[in-house]
Design an enzyme around this catalytic site. Structure first.
Site: not given
Ligand code: SDX
Length: 379
Positions: A261, A315
């Protein structure tokens, strides 16, 4: 001009002042108008929570009774809107049907004068009341069945379940659905809320604002993750396969759906409540193996992703609950939308009080001063 610093995804960039909700991502705290979401999920109702979000305070008993009455009597949709839904491809995703129907809904109700407070309120009530009807109607019609007429003797959660299945939920199931709607109703400046605010900042009508937000919610990085979590758990297939699957995913740098998140760097408080709610549902439906896999996955990921602040989000457990309730997978995100419409509308109304069109900057990295080469001179 000073060097503008690029902020991908607008991370940590405040784009508005808001009093609707508050998140403390380190303390796993989420409050709607200052009230903890766990308390609202347990003690309140979606109807009362929607009023709280829209108006800023808990309603008086009369205010709640009147609002509830307005919602119950505004659930029906125009027959032409139902005809439009009937013409949509049955195999299309229900989120696209919802987005199309909501955009079209605005054509039935003049709402372009958004300086008219009463008109804005009426639009907000209609949207909250009618989104469940649209979702349920598309679901029934895509299977060749007639849409089920809403019942005004059932509350919001109970009527939605009734319009899907033509039977009333048990009191325990009704409470779980209502709590899920409360938990999904609002979440500060998430992507779909921001999208609605951008659209609203041009003084577009509320149906178009909500249609924009719905479109944004369809993405698997936002609302669509709840469906993908189930695909992931089914792919893992058993508790004993879980660790190996997670380790392989991490090595391949795969995003694990339902985890991570932008704001929470601990377990999403909504995931905690949803996990508890799941146990209430399973008392009636039996505990699915997917839940055991999910609990094991959370344990395995804590050791591997926890140090990076990556924990279950809203989720992760929601889809398991909906599946146990017999709700089809492609309706999981529409359920998110029929809850979040309250938060989207609260932000829309709040922004109109001091509106300024969103028009951010960019850092230009393209070519400049290029000559035009006549076509005859090009290869
Ligand atoms: C919701 O924003 C909100 O409030 C949303 C929400 C709401 O109520 O409206 O809470 C609802 O959208 C929940 C999120 C649902 N999506 C998912 O579960 C999809 C998986 N999650 C990721 O795609 C991610 O965590 C996000 C999109 C939720 C957040 O993305 P960010 O903040 O842009 O984080 P990032 O992609 O820049 O990741 C930062 C690091 C990265 O690693 P590095 O490249 O720095 O080494 O963390 C890693 C990412 O690879 N990472 C993950 C991960 N999420 C982040 N690695 C593995 N699995 C994951 N799920």
């Amino acid at each position: 001009m000073s060097q503008i610093e690029l902020r991908p995804g607008l991370a940590d960039v405040p784009v508005a002042e808001s009093a609707v909700s508050f998140i403390d991502g380190k303390r796993a705290r989420l409050e709607y108008r200052g009230i903890a979401v766990e308390t609202l999920a347990r003690e309140s109702s979606f109807e009362e929570t929607a009023w709280l979000l829209l108006r800023g305070d808990l309603p008086t008993q009369k205010q709640l009774a009147d609002f509830d009455d307005q919602l119950r009597h505004r659930r029906r949709i125009k027959y032409k809107l139902k005809d439009l839904i009937k013409c949509l491809p049955e195999h299309g995703h229900p989120m696209y049907a919802l987005q199309a129907a909501v955009a079209a809904m605005g054509m039935f109700y003049p709402s372009r004068d958004i300086t008219n407070q009463q008109s804005n309120w009426d639009s907000a009530v209609r949207l909250i009341a009618k989104l469940p009807t649209v979702v349920a109607a598309f679901h029934r019609l895509r299977h060749g069945d007639e849409a089920i007429t809403p019942r005004d003797d059932l509350d919001h959660a109970g009527n939605f379940y009734y319009m899907l299945f033509e039977r009333e939920p048990s009191p325990a199931i009704r409470k779980v659905i209502d709590a899920c709607l409360v938990l999904h109703a609002e979440h500060t400046m998430n992507a779909s809320t921001f999208s609605g605010r951008v659209t609203g900042s041009t003084l577009a009508n509320p149906y178009t604002v909500i249609s924009s937000a719905i479109g944004t919610l369809t993405g698997p990085l936002h609302g669509g993750a709840n469906e993908e979590v189930l695909d992931m758990l089914e792919e893992i297939g058993s508790v004993k396969n879980t660790r190996a699957w997670v380790e392989d995913a991490v090595v391949k740098k795969k995003k694990i759906m339902g985890f991570g998140h932008r704001v929470y760097k601990v377990k999403d408080p909504r995931a905690t409540v949803l996990q508890e709610l799941a146990e209430h549902v399973f008392a009636e439906t039996g505990q699915p193996v997917l839940f055991d896999i999910a609990v094991e996955m959370e344990k395995v990921c804590e050791g591997i992703l926890g140090p990076k602040g990556i924990y279950p989000n809203v989720d992760f457990y929601s889809g398991i609950i909906y599946k146990a309730l017999g709700i089809p997978r492609d309706l999981f995100t529409p359920i998110f939308a029929i809850a979040r419409v309250a938060g989207w509308l609260a932000h829309w109304l709040e922004q109109l009080q001091n509106n300024r069109i969103y028009r951010p900057e960019q850092i230009y990295v393209g070519k400049q001063n290029q000559a035009y080469v006549a076509l005859s001179q090009r290869p």
